[in-house]
Scaffold this motif. Structure first.
Motif, short mmCIF file in Angstrom:
data_model
loop_
_atom_site.label_atom_id
_atom_site.label_comp_id
_atom_site.label_asym_id
_atom_site.label_seq_id
_atom_site.Cartn_x
_atom_site.Cartn_y
_atom_site.Cartn_z
N ASP A 281 0.92 -1.13 0.13
CA ASP A 281 0.04 0.15 -0.02
C ASP A 281 0.83 1.25 0.19
O ASP A 281 0.56 2.33 -0.58
CB ASP A 281 -0.89 -0.10 1.06
N GLY B 11 2.35 1.89 -3.41
CA GLY B 11 1.03 2.38 -4.19
C GLY B 11 0.98 3.85 -4.02
O GLY B 11 0.45 4.61 -5.06
N SER C 53 -0.41 -0.33 -9.77
CA SER C 53 -0.65 -1.24 -8.48
C SER C 53 -0.24 -2.59 -9.08
O SER C 53 0.34 -3.59 -8.40
CB SER C 53 -2.24 -1.18 -8.13
#
Length: 305
Positions: free
Chosen positions: A10, A13, A20
């Motif tokens: 995450d 990202g 992603s």
């Protein structure tokens, strides 16, 4: 997926916006103890990906700029005579790290490119007849310029085969690019990123990935795909058993990322273009489009058992 690894993904990202899939595939290759080759134009975030990946996972990283005059000893290291001890002492090169960013790898000569082969396959290098182990984990993320650009040397088939996956980052979509324009500097985000996963945790996950269940029908499906490559074109020798092993390991890793205790056909299909495409392109004379098209043809022609 492990909670710490999920936080790391995450965080990646948030640094590399709109990509992603590329992030997850890169992590997939790392968990499978493989290496990644990225072919793309300059400026799309290849170096940012490698730097952010190393930072979020708490790994040491070295960036090696490959040029036409780079020598094997420049990356592996060399033995220098110590006049005080009257013996040769090995001085390790930049390859002795956990994440190696091999930038523009196809601008170096074939002799220098081949210096990576033993390191990528065996996790060690040999200098003057003596073997030196590389740190663990050891992950090579190499970039190459498109073959039509000047000053490039095509990677030999033997080296292409050492890369578990070949990826392309590509241009971001409009919303992601707007975020890049308006948002903070990516280097600042990397600098401020926290380490979400310890090295011991990463090693444990890598070991666990190999235990992900791969049932006989899935193994038969993988074997069917590899066998079919030897039948598609009479002038094509097809893929070796190493390609089948790579596809299996990548599918296990992707299943883990997706939170499944077993491999399903969709896991194989997800990673197949990135695992088999560059191997097929080498087998068909280096035409990447042919390699990618053959993988699509494989997935259509080979039924799921």
């Amino acid at each position: 997926m492990d909670d710490s690894l999920k936080r790391a993904v995450d965080q990646l990202g948030a640094i590399i916006v709109g990509k992603s899939d590329v992030i997850r595939l890169s992590v997939c290759a790392l968990l499978a103890r493989g290496h990644v080759l990225i072919e793309d134009v300059p400026g799309v975030g290849k170096t940012t990906l490698a730097t952010a990946l190393a930072k979020c996972l708490g790994l040491e990283m070295t960036r090696i700029q490959f040029t036409s005059d780079l020598l094997p000893g420049d990356i592996v290291g060399t033995s220098i005579f110590d006049t005080q001890k009257q013996e040769f002492a090995f001085h390790s090169g930049p390859l002795f790290t956990q994440v190696v960013m091999a930038d523009e790898v196809n601008r170096a000569s074939p002799k220098t490119q081949s210096a990576l082969l033993e390191a990528m396959e065996e996790g060690q290098v040999t200098v003057d007849g003596k073997c030196y182990s590389l740190p663990e984990p050891f992950f090579v993320l190499a970039t190459q310029n498109p073959g039509y650009q000047r000053g490039t040397f095509p990677l030999p088939e033997s080296q292409l085969d050492r890369f578990l996956m070949k990826l392309s980052i590509g241009f971001p979509d409009r919303d992601a690019e707007r975020e890049l324009l308006q948002g903070p500097n990516r280097r600042d985000l990397i600098q401020d990123a926290g380490v979400e996963l310890s090295i011991d945790q990463l090693k444990a996950i890598q070991k666990h990935v190999t235990t992900i269940e791969t049932a006989d029908p899935i193994l038969d499906y993988i074997l069917d795909l590899i066998t079919k490559t030897r039948e598609l074109n009479s002038g094509n020798t097809g893929l070796s058993p190493r390609a089948g092993i790579a596809l299996t390991r990548a599918a296990q890793s992707w299943a883990y990322i997706e939170g499944r205790p077993m491999v399903i056909p969709e896991d194989v299909q997800k990673v197949a273009p990135h695992v088999l495409g560059h191997r097929l392109s080498a087998a068909t004379g280096g035409d990447a489009s042919v390699g990618g098209g053959m993988v699509e043809e494989l997935l259509v022609k080979v039924p799921i058992r």
